[in-house]
Design a protein around this motif. Sequence first.
Motif, short mmCIF file in Angstrom:
data_model
loop_
_atom_site.label_atom_id
_atom_site.label_comp_id
_atom_site.label_asym_id
_atom_site.label_seq_id
_atom_site.Cartn_x
_atom_site.Cartn_y
_atom_site.Cartn_z
N LYS A 106 16.44 -91.04 -20.11
CA LYS A 106 17.08 -92.34 -20.32
C LYS A 106 17.52 -92.50 -21.77
O LYS A 106 16.93 -91.94 -22.69
N SER A 107 18.58 -93.28 -21.96
CA SER A 107 19.22 -93.41 -23.26
C SER A 107 18.25 -93.88 -24.35
O SER A 107 18.23 -93.33 -25.45
N LYS A 108 17.44 -94.90 -24.06
CA LYS A 108 16.53 -95.41 -25.09
C LYS A 108 15.56 -94.33 -25.53
O LYS A 108 15.30 -94.15 -26.73
N LYS A 148 13.80 -90.40 -29.56
CA LYS A 148 13.47 -89.01 -29.91
C LYS A 148 14.38 -88.50 -31.02
O LYS A 148 13.92 -87.85 -31.97
N LEU A 149 15.65 -88.81 -30.93
CA LEU A 149 16.59 -88.37 -31.95
C LEU A 149 16.30 -89.00 -33.30
O LEU A 149 16.47 -88.36 -34.35
N LYS A 150 15.86 -90.25 -33.30
CA LYS A 150 15.48 -90.90 -34.56
C LYS A 150 14.27 -90.22 -35.18
O LYS A 150 14.15 -90.13 -36.41
N ASP A 159 26.29 -87.92 -21.90
CA ASP A 159 25.50 -89.07 -22.35
C ASP A 159 24.60 -88.69 -23.53
O ASP A 159 24.45 -89.46 -24.48
N SER A 160 24.01 -87.50 -23.47
CA SER A 160 23.13 -87.06 -24.56
C SER A 160 23.92 -86.86 -25.85
O SER A 160 23.47 -87.25 -26.93
N LEU A 161 25.09 -86.26 -25.75
CA LEU A 161 25.91 -86.05 -26.95
C LEU A 161 26.36 -87.38 -27.55
O LEU A 161 26.41 -87.54 -28.78
N LYS A 162 26.67 -88.36 -26.70
CA LYS A 162 27.06 -89.67 -27.21
C LYS A 162 25.90 -90.36 -27.92
O LYS A 162 26.09 -91.03 -28.95
#
Length: 287
Positions: free
Chosen positions: A148-150, A155-157, A177-180
Amino acid sequence: MTDNILHPAEVSTLYIVPTPIGNLGDITQRSIDILSSVDVIAAEDTRHTGKLLSHLGVQTKTFALHDHNEQQKAAYLIERLQNGESIALVSDAGTPLISDPGYHLVTQCRDAGVKVVPLPGACAVITALCASGLPSDRFSFEGFLPAKSKGRKDKLKDVEQMPHTTIFYESPHRITDSLKDMLEVLGPDREVVMARELTKTFETFKKLPLGELVEWVTADSNQQRGEMVLLVHGYRETTTEEMSPEVIRTLTAIAKELPLKKAAAITAELFSLKKNALYKWGLENLE
């Protein structure tokens, strides 16, 4: 010095056996020998593994061991090992335990004193890294991004300011979606390599700033197929060399009207730079 003598599987031993990630020619002779001589093969998907075994001419029986039953079945397999049998552990592709089942079985084998022997072989992480053109002296493998996006953004943060190469696996139905989400968190200038269909006919490596990579993948549905490895360049502080005259003029002008911290944030957004680096430069040069 190499050992060219072929050895059958030893009794009471669990073998960790990598299998090809695409090209079936990447299986090692030692892996074939072990798969042929163990008493049973613990496989993530017996049907998938059955196709590989058929190709290799291996007739060893298989046993299903996957994420949903591993903790329950580990004790049963350890009992078989302790009774003198040998077992090979395989996943659908690549090296077991690397984003694949096997952790609980290996851990319990170690605790029980059962011998565990790893075989070298195919692994998508290393295959992608060595041809990516990104720094490889230090890296972290983070597995699959959350579904999920959140969760992905959180995780990316967490890894946003890691100074070394960070590697993720991603599936075709989530790649855009992951790249965005990467673009939103890491910014358009962060360099990313997408390695797709490794060792297969349509193997692709694409190295671009995130802003361009998102556009490239979105525009071509062929790049949204197959299994992907995403390799993210480590975080780099804004350097003095990146403080172009235009950046300096903009920061200076905004700082005359707004607090420096706010001015740095606005300038950073305009030029896709890091606000902390601009704020630090402003403290040293404008106040």
